[in-house]
Design an enzyme around this catalytic site. Structure first.
Site, short mmCIF file in Angstrom:
data_model
loop_
_atom_site.label_atom_id
_atom_site.label_comp_id
_atom_site.label_asym_id
_atom_site.label_seq_id
_atom_site.Cartn_x
_atom_site.Cartn_y
_atom_site.Cartn_z
N ALA A 297 0.83 -1.20 0.00
CA ALA A 297 0.00 0.00 0.00
C ALA A 297 0.86 1.26 0.00
O ALA A 297 0.56 2.24 -0.68
CB ALA A 297 -0.94 -0.01 1.20
N TYR A 298 1.92 1.21 0.76
CA TYR A 298 2.84 2.37 0.81
C TYR A 298 3.44 2.62 -0.57
O TYR A 298 3.45 3.75 -1.07
CB TYR A 298 3.93 2.09 1.84
N ALA A 299 3.93 1.55 -1.22
CA ALA A 299 4.54 1.71 -2.53
C ALA A 299 3.52 2.21 -3.55
O ALA A 299 3.82 3.09 -4.37
CB ALA A 299 5.14 0.37 -2.99
N SER A 301 0.75 3.94 -3.04
CA SER A 301 0.34 5.33 -2.79
C SER A 301 1.41 6.32 -3.20
O SER A 301 1.12 7.37 -3.78
CB SER A 301 0.00 5.51 -1.31
N LYS A 302 2.67 5.99 -2.93
CA LYS A 302 3.76 6.91 -3.26
C LYS A 302 4.04 6.92 -4.76
O LYS A 302 4.40 7.96 -5.32
CB LYS A 302 5.02 6.52 -2.49
#
Length: 395
Positions: A297-299, A301-302
């Site tokens: 999710a972090y990857a 979103s960024k």
């Protein structure tokens, strides 16, 4: 000695002294340059010394002969000799030099070049003189954001905190936001003690009302908006994609991506009112050049931030708005330490980088300053890697 001869003696000695001083003034900076480039300072000093010797001999000769005709002859011989001496030094780049009054700065013209009358080379400076242009350059470096108004999100710690401090030191009026009011108040107090201006607006970056309020405060309190550093973010809990709940996924995307969309939605119109501005989004190397387990999710979103930034850059570039993404490597911040929370984990992350260390948040703030300032006036739609070489390291 007759009174006429005495007058002649004084006149000639004055001419000789002026010629000698001019020779030394002209040749000393050239000698310094030669010393720095090819070790020929001795040759230049010899030329200036010979010039002074010739003028001294001229003075003595004229006084002895008491003949005014020798003045013009001697001056002619001296000038020709000096030109020949200068021509004999093939590495002398300068024939004509004039010191700008009171500035210790030399304007030099390179004979025989197409730009001899257009281009001014300022390499030659007296070693004891300090040009005001140096101070002006320093002032510009210390006031790169003078007259600008900036919003910084995620400003209570880490990269956002250091960037807000740096923007304020560089002359910007800063609106800072995060969830924690107490930390924001401490930041504002620190900026104000240093002579800057800042105001804090605490809130949840995922809420549209906060995005609108930040711009309203910037315009109402400081007169407009020029810079927005959309920096707030979270890594979330580390887990494999198949194990992640929709709620966890949405929480990370809302914080990292949707909040940036909401910010830009209100920031862009305010910047258009000022004739342009700079939007900066904090992305990451994760999901851009490196995949790390447990950070789906972090990857996502960024990486989404980079796509959003590129669209904004092409939609509003013609109207003076620049948009760029800042991609830090591992940084020694509270969020970074939470992700690498053991000595072994920290050492592993450090080894991932070509520099074999984590960044200090102040270092990332400098990259943000570049994107915010006029130094990057032709930079838009870019992903600035400030990652310590983690994207290219394979050792």
């Amino acid at each position: 000695m007759t009174s006429g001869a005495r007058r002649l003696h004084v006149d000639v000695r004055g001419v000789a002294d002026r010629l000698g001083i001019h020779a030394v003034s002209l040749l000393t900076p050239i000698a310094a340059d030669l010393h720095a480039t090819n070790g020929m300072a001795g040759q230049a000093i010899s030329v200036s010394g010979l010039f002074a010797v010739v003028t001294s001999l001229l003075s003595a000769s004229v006084v002895a002969r008491r003949d005014r005709r020798h003045v013009l002859l001697g001056l002619t011989v001296t000038m020709l000799a000096s030109l020949l001496l200068i021509a004999a030094a093939p590495n002398f780049p300068v024939l004509i030099a004039a010191r700008r009054a009171g500035r210790g700065e030399w304007r030099t013209f390179a004979p025989g070049t197409r730009q001899s009358k257009k281009r001014i080379d300022r390499r030659y400076r007296l070693p004891y003189a300090r040009s005001p242009t140096d101070n002006q350059h320093k002032d510009r470096q210390m006031n790169q954001l003078s007259g600008k108004v900036a919003i910084v999100t995620g400003a209570s710690s880490g990269i956002g905190y250091e960037t807000a401090r740096l923007f304020a030191r560089e002359g910007a009026k800063v609106v800072v936001t995060a969830r924690r009011q107490a930390e924001l108040d401490l930041l504002v107090a620190e900026i104000e003690r240093s002579g800057g201006e800042a105001i804090a607006v605490a809130g949840d970056i995922r809420q549209e009302e906060l995005a609108r309020a930040l711009v309203e405060v910037a315009v109402g309190r400081f007169g407009g908006l020029d810079i927005a550093f959309n920096n707030a973010g979270t890594t979330g809990d580390s887990m494999a994609v198949a194990d992640m709940s929709v709620e966890a996924w949405n929480a990370i995307l809302d914080t990292n991506l949707t909040s940036a969309f909401l910010g830009a939605k209100y920031q862009i119109p305010a910047m258009l009112e000022r004739g342009g501005g700079s939007l900066i989004f904090t992305s990451t190397f994760v999901g851009h050049s490196v995949g790390l387990p447990g950070m789906g999710a972090y990857a996502a979103s960024k990486a989404g931030l980079i796509g959003l930034m590129q669209v904004i850059a092409v939609e509003y570039g013609a109207q003076g708005i620049r948009a760029n993404a800042l991609l830090p490597g591992g940084t020694d911040t509270p969020m970074g330490r939470a992700s690498a929370n053991t000595p072994e984990a920290r050492a592993f992350v450090e080894r991932m980088h070509a520099l074999k260390r984590l960044a200090r948040p102040q270092e990332i703030a400098q990259s943000a300053l570049y994107l915010a300032s006029d130094a990057s006036s032709f930079t838009t739609g870019s992903s600035l890697m400030s990652d310590g070489g983690v994207s290219i390291n394979r050792t």
